[in-house]
Design a protein around this motif. Structure first.
Motif, short mmCIF file in Angstrom:
data_model
loop_
_atom_site.label_atom_id
_atom_site.label_comp_id
_atom_site.label_asym_id
_atom_site.label_seq_id
_atom_site.Cartn_x
_atom_site.Cartn_y
_atom_site.Cartn_z
N MET B 215 -29.96 -39.68 -4.05
CA MET B 215 -28.67 -39.17 -3.57
C MET B 215 -28.85 -37.80 -2.95
O MET B 215 -29.88 -37.15 -3.13
CB MET B 215 -27.68 -39.10 -4.73
N LEU B 216 -27.81 -37.38 -2.23
CA LEU B 216 -27.90 -36.08 -1.56
C LEU B 216 -26.61 -35.30 -1.84
O LEU B 216 -26.61 -34.34 -2.60
CB LEU B 216 -28.11 -36.33 -0.06
N ASP B 217 -25.52 -35.74 -1.26
CA ASP B 217 -24.26 -35.02 -1.46
C ASP B 217 -23.49 -35.60 -2.64
O ASP B 217 -22.79 -34.87 -3.35
CB ASP B 217 -23.40 -35.11 -0.20
N GLY B 218 -23.55 -36.91 -2.84
CA GLY B 218 -22.81 -37.54 -3.93
C GLY B 218 -21.32 -37.67 -3.67
O GLY B 218 -20.55 -37.97 -4.57
N GLY B 220 -20.17 -39.37 -0.61
CA GLY B 220 -19.92 -40.42 0.38
C GLY B 220 -20.21 -39.96 1.80
O GLY B 220 -19.86 -40.64 2.75
N MET B 221 -20.85 -38.83 1.96
CA MET B 221 -21.01 -38.25 3.29
C MET B 221 -22.31 -38.64 3.98
O MET B 221 -22.38 -38.61 5.21
CB MET B 221 -20.89 -36.72 3.13
N CYS B 222 -23.35 -39.01 3.22
CA CYS B 222 -24.65 -39.19 3.88
C CYS B 222 -25.15 -40.62 3.92
O CYS B 222 -25.93 -40.98 4.79
CB CYS B 222 -25.69 -38.30 3.22
N GLY B 223 -24.76 -41.44 2.96
CA GLY B 223 -25.19 -42.83 2.97
C GLY B 223 -26.60 -43.10 2.48
O GLY B 223 -27.07 -44.23 2.53
N VAL B 224 -27.29 -42.09 1.96
CA VAL B 224 -28.66 -42.34 1.48
C VAL B 224 -28.64 -43.24 0.24
O VAL B 224 -29.60 -43.95 -0.04
CB VAL B 224 -29.42 -41.03 1.18
N CYS B 225 -27.55 -43.21 -0.49
CA CYS B 225 -27.48 -43.93 -1.76
C CYS B 225 -27.09 -45.38 -1.57
O CYS B 225 -26.65 -46.03 -2.51
CB CYS B 225 -26.46 -43.24 -2.67
N PHE B 235 -22.12 -47.65 -1.10
CA PHE B 235 -22.65 -46.32 -1.43
C PHE B 235 -22.53 -46.14 -2.94
O PHE B 235 -21.41 -46.12 -3.48
CB PHE B 235 -21.83 -45.23 -0.73
N CYS B 237 -22.87 -43.62 -4.87
CA CYS B 237 -22.17 -42.42 -5.36
C CYS B 237 -20.67 -42.58 -5.24
O CYS B 237 -19.90 -41.91 -5.91
CB CYS B 237 -22.61 -41.17 -4.61
#
Ligand SMILES: Cc1cc2nc3c(=O)[nH]c(=O)nc-3n(C[C@H](O)[C@H](O)[C@H](O)COP(=O)(O)OP(=O)(O)OC[C@H]3O[C@@H](n4cnc5c(N)ncnc54)[C@H](O)[C@@H]3O)c2cc1C
Ligand SMILES: Cc1cc2nc3c(=O)[nH]c(=O)nc-3n(C[C@H](O)[C@H](O)[C@H](O)COP(=O)(O)OP(=O)(O)OC[C@H]3O[C@@H](n4cnc5c(N)ncnc54)[C@H](O)[C@@H]3O)c2cc1C
Ligand code: SF4
Ligand code: SF4
Ligand code: FES
Lengths: 471, 279
Positions: B215-218, B220-225, B235, B237
């Motif tokens: 995860m990165l922001d947690g 919903g902003m980046c989509g890595v999760c 997502f 997170c």
């Protein structure tokens, strides 16, 4: 006489020096170096100081352009900055990132026959060389508590505006740093983060309480804030929910949303890894999908991380690209390979779950709508593969549903954006206003600020009115 | 700044900290997590809220020291601060009275399971808890989780304590004996959640798992999760971290967790304190 005066005006804009493409494509320092004072004064002299300045109408916050330019012409950068700041609380930012060619400069009278006045660069010069505190209005007694959700351009602007007239403003920001897209999205080489920090500091100086690590909808809901005594809540949470293409292979390792890619690099400073802890994959061959500022920023960032080849894949032609002209030119100068009229259909797997290529279809422009925007249609049998090991998807974002789903009486439209009155920002919920990208969808820094400014006036009016009703 | 109030070692490289975070403590529900960042150069990492005290305004975190950030966190002492903690994040676990619930916790996942187990118990369910670890030393939170369970079963891989075997073994036996199970919750290593889900799928016992992608922001902003659930991208997170275990693509999750092995190694090597510091 008049003819003579016009004749001596340089038909061309005073150029601004930039870092050379071969050099800048390897560093994260700012590309545009800004005018010197002398260059700024020379450019200011081109302005006709029109009595009915058309340029002002082109600016979403109506900066008094001829007046600030006249101040620069007289060498008074402090006054120039002061004039701008009465309308625009982030001049250092806007002078750099406004799409001026579509706004103020598009309307400039000089632009009819020659190049328009370089208003953006002059605004930047005022911010670079001038010093001016925004005036604070003295008020008696304490005014109401106001909560602002999100510390992007819209949130920062409204917080500054309302604090200046005496309200107690608290900003709740989800991330650990204020600035919104200005800190997590737009790269250092286009907008140095030190400038954003300065502008944030000047807003804090007005007495705004800025609280980071506060995710509204989770840490507090909108209703919690109401219960806590915030008389008005302004939602400026942006449109940061990334869209994906929904094509096969999108969850392979090596596929990034532009938001993830840029956040790692800008907010988390992954380009300084391992000095900073957050990693980023550095790839040799990269494809970026999209045609806006976000795509340009991603492509140019990939290049600076060391990529040898960066393709920008866009399904329409150059004419339709929504990115700023200057940034498209910069990207091409730096060696980004533009692939126009190309639509990705599949991301290929190397057999181990990592990206090995991007399969695309060539397109041609079909029927056009009234605005002249033409629909791309695929050319049958034109499939080809771009040889890349990283794909960055920059096809846009949508509204994060967190606030709307935790605030049942807040109306949103079918895309999830908050419904707000265009003039005031008033939403369906009493005492709740909204503005910026969360209302309009992804737009521009200055339009988000413009919406915030209008809403600040409406909020002050609303609070005065409810006070007089109480009495 | 978020102050660490107490700290304890629970197992080799597993630590407990209690952190002052009033607003998060007031709001957090079982199944939610926080994202923290230790300092200016730090990474943002997600950790589950293992317990909370609303009156004291504190949250507890139990973490395994596996890389640079978790090792550095392990070096902080009571009285020292964490720069940033944001939360509570993710959707709370859906708690309801369903009858008999089996809570399966593997390794440090046992800690994440604790507030969920307690909530199921308080909702009036019969709670059977299975916790497991490599050996006796790695069994954490046994007393605490035992106190809120109707039955507690402990397993160790090497048989040094409790039953010998994986956590799936007692579950398998219960299923074989046709004991009544209305729902299973599994939290632990991905491989263990996958094994539990495969097991319960055969007899259609509803199974929730808590996913732990990068995860990165947690927010919903980046989509890595992003994870795949029922062939749809979600997502974690935002839509999770809890999902129906029978629908999760665990192999994809395991693969995505292996995005940065080389970088993680560099980070760890760079972290001098991580190597020698023990406290
Ligand atoms: C890469 C990129 C490049 C761009 N380039 C340009 C450009 O060159 N010129 C231009 O004019 N525009 C550009 N834009 C668009 C411009 O940045 C946006 O239109 C503008 O930032 C919108 O401002 P905002 O205040 O509405 O939202 P944002 O800037 O998105 O700020 C919203 C803030 O709210 C926070 N937030 C979100 N949800 C919550 C919550 N629930 N609780 C608390 N806080 C929350 C976010 O963390 C964020 O800090 C670009 C955008 C991107 C992504
Ligand atoms: C919702 C959620 C809840 C979690 N709860 C707990 C918990 O309660 N206790 C606990 O010990 N661990 C928990 N984790 C895992 C924890 O976040 C990782 O162990 C931690 O990020 C590792 O960071 P590091 O720098 O120490 O190690 P690194 O060296 O960075 O990574 C080691 C491994 O951890 C994983 N990882 C790396 N970065 C991240 C990241 N940003 N987010 C998630 N995983 C990552 C990768 O698989 C990697 O191989 C949770 C993860 C998630 C998503
Ligand atoms: S704020 Fe933007 S649009 Fe307005 S004058 Fe300045 S550069 Fe032009
Ligand atoms: S329209 Fe152009 S020339 Fe006229 S005042 Fe504006 S910038 Fe100057
Ligand atoms: S962590 Fe960024 S969207 Fe989930």
């Amino acid at each position: 006489m008049r003819i003579a005066a016009v004749a001596i005006i340089n038909p061309k804009q005073t150029p601004m020096s930039k870092q050379e493409p071969q050099i800048r494509s390897k560093n994260f320092n700012e590309v545009g170096l800004g005018y010197t004072k002398e260059e700024a004064i020379a450019e200011a002299k081109r302005c006709l100081k029109c009595k009915k300045p058309l340029c002002v109408a082109g600016c979403p916050v109506n900066v008094d352009i001829p007046t600030f330019i006249a101040a620069i012409m007289g060498g008074d950068f402090n006054k120039a900055l002061q004039v701008i700041k009465t309308k625009n609380s982030l001049p250092g930012v806007c002078g750099r990132v406004c799409p001026q060619e579509d706004q103020c400069e598009k309307k400039c009278i000089l632009g009819i026959k020659n190049e328009p006045v370089s208003i953006g660069r002059l605004e930047r010069a005022a911010a670079d060389f001038g010093q001016a505190d925004t005036p604070v209005q003295q008020t008696q007694g304490t005014k109401e508590k106001i909560a602002v959700v999100g510390a992007g351009p819209a949130g920062l602007t409204i917080a500054g505006d309302l604090a200046r007239i005496g309200y107690q403003v608290t900003i709740f920001e989800a991330l650990h740093k204020p600035g919104g897209v200005l800190v997590y999205g737009i790269p250092e080489f286009r907008l140095p983060k030190a400038i954003v920090e300065q502008e944030v500091e000047s807003i804090k100086k007005l007495g705004v309480d800025l609280r980071v690590d506060q995710l509204i909808g989770r840490t507090f809901t909108i209703d919690d804030l109401k219960k806590d005594g915030y008389k008005v809540i302004f939602i400026a949470s942006g449109a940061g929910f990334p869209k994906f293409m929904e094509i096969p292979g999108e969850n392979l390792n090596g596929v990034y949303s532009a938001n993830e890619f840029l956040t790692r690099v800008n907010l988390m400073k992954a380009y300084l890894f391992p000095g900073y802890d957050t990693p980023i994959k550095k790839a040799e061959k990269v494809a970026v999908i999209g045609g806006g500022n976000v795509a340009m920023d991603s492509a140019r960032t990939a290049l600076r991380l060391g990529a040898k080849k960066v393709f920008n894949v866009y399904r329409r032609s150059r004419k339709e690209m929504p990115a700023r002209l200057e940034e498209i030119e910069n990207a091409i100068e730096e060696g980004i390979q533009m692939e126009f009229l190309v639509n990705p259909i599949r991301i290929l797997d190397d057999g181990n779950g990592w990206v090995k290529g991007l399969e695309c279809l060539r397109m041609e422009l079909g029927a056009c709508d009234e605005s002249g925007r033409c629909r791309p249609v695929p050319i049958k049998g034109s499939e080809f593969i771009l040889d890349v090991e990283q794909v960055i998807i920059a096809i846009g974002t949508s509204a994060n549903p967190l606030i709307s789903t935790t605030t049942p009486d807040l109306k949103v439209n079918k895309w999830g954006y908050i419904e707000a009155n265009e003039a005031s920002g008033q939403t369906s919920k009493e005492g709740v206003f909204a503005g910026g990208d969360i209302v309009t969808g992804s737009a521009t820094v200055i339009s988000a600020m413009g919406a915030a400014r209008k809403s600040a006036e409406a909020i002050a009016e609303y609070l005065e009115k409810s006070k007089s009703e109480e009495q | 700044m978020y102050k660490i109030l107490t700290k304890r070692q629970l197992a080799p490289s597993v630590k407990f900290i209690e952190v002052a975070a009033k607003d998060i403590a007031a709001k957090v529900q079982p199944g939610q997590f926080v994202i923290l960042r230790l300092n200016e150069a730090g990474e943002r990492i997600p950790l589950t809220v293992a317990d909370f005290n609303r009156n004291k305004g504190t949250i507890s975190i139990i973490f395994q020291e596996i890389g640079k950030t978790t090792k550095e966190l392990g070096l902080l002492k009571p009285g020292e601060n964490i720069s940033n903690v944001v939360g509570p994040l993710g959707q709370p676990t859906h708690i309801a009275k369903v009858g008999t619930v089996v809570c399966v916790g593997g390794g440090v996942g046992t800690a994440s399971m604790y507030p969920i187990t307690r909530a199921f118990k308080e909702a009036g369910n019969k709670v059977i808890t299975i916790i497991g670890g490599r050996s006796q030393d790695y069994i954490i939170w046994e007393k605490e989780i035992g106190a809120i369970s109707d039955t507690l079963i402990v397993t160790t891989d090497d048989g040094s304590y409790g039953e010998k075997g994986l956590v799936t073994k007692p579950l398998e036996e219960m299923i074989r004996k046709k004991e009544k199970i209305d729902q299973v919750i599994a939290i632990g290593p991905v491989i263990m959640m996958k094994a539990v889900s495969n097991l319960t799928k055969t007899c259609a016992i509803k199974t929730m798992v808590s996913l732990n992608p990068i995860m990165l922001d947690g927010t919903g902003m980046c989509g890595v999760c992003r994870v795949e659930v029922n062939n749809e991208t979600k997502f974690a997170c935002f839509h999770g971290p809890d999902f129906d275990g029978h629908l999760v693509n665990f192999d994809l999750l395991m693969h995505r967790l292996k995005t940065y092995p080389a970088e993680e190694k560099i980070s760890l090597e760079k972290c001098e304190n991580c190597r020698c510091g023990h406290n």
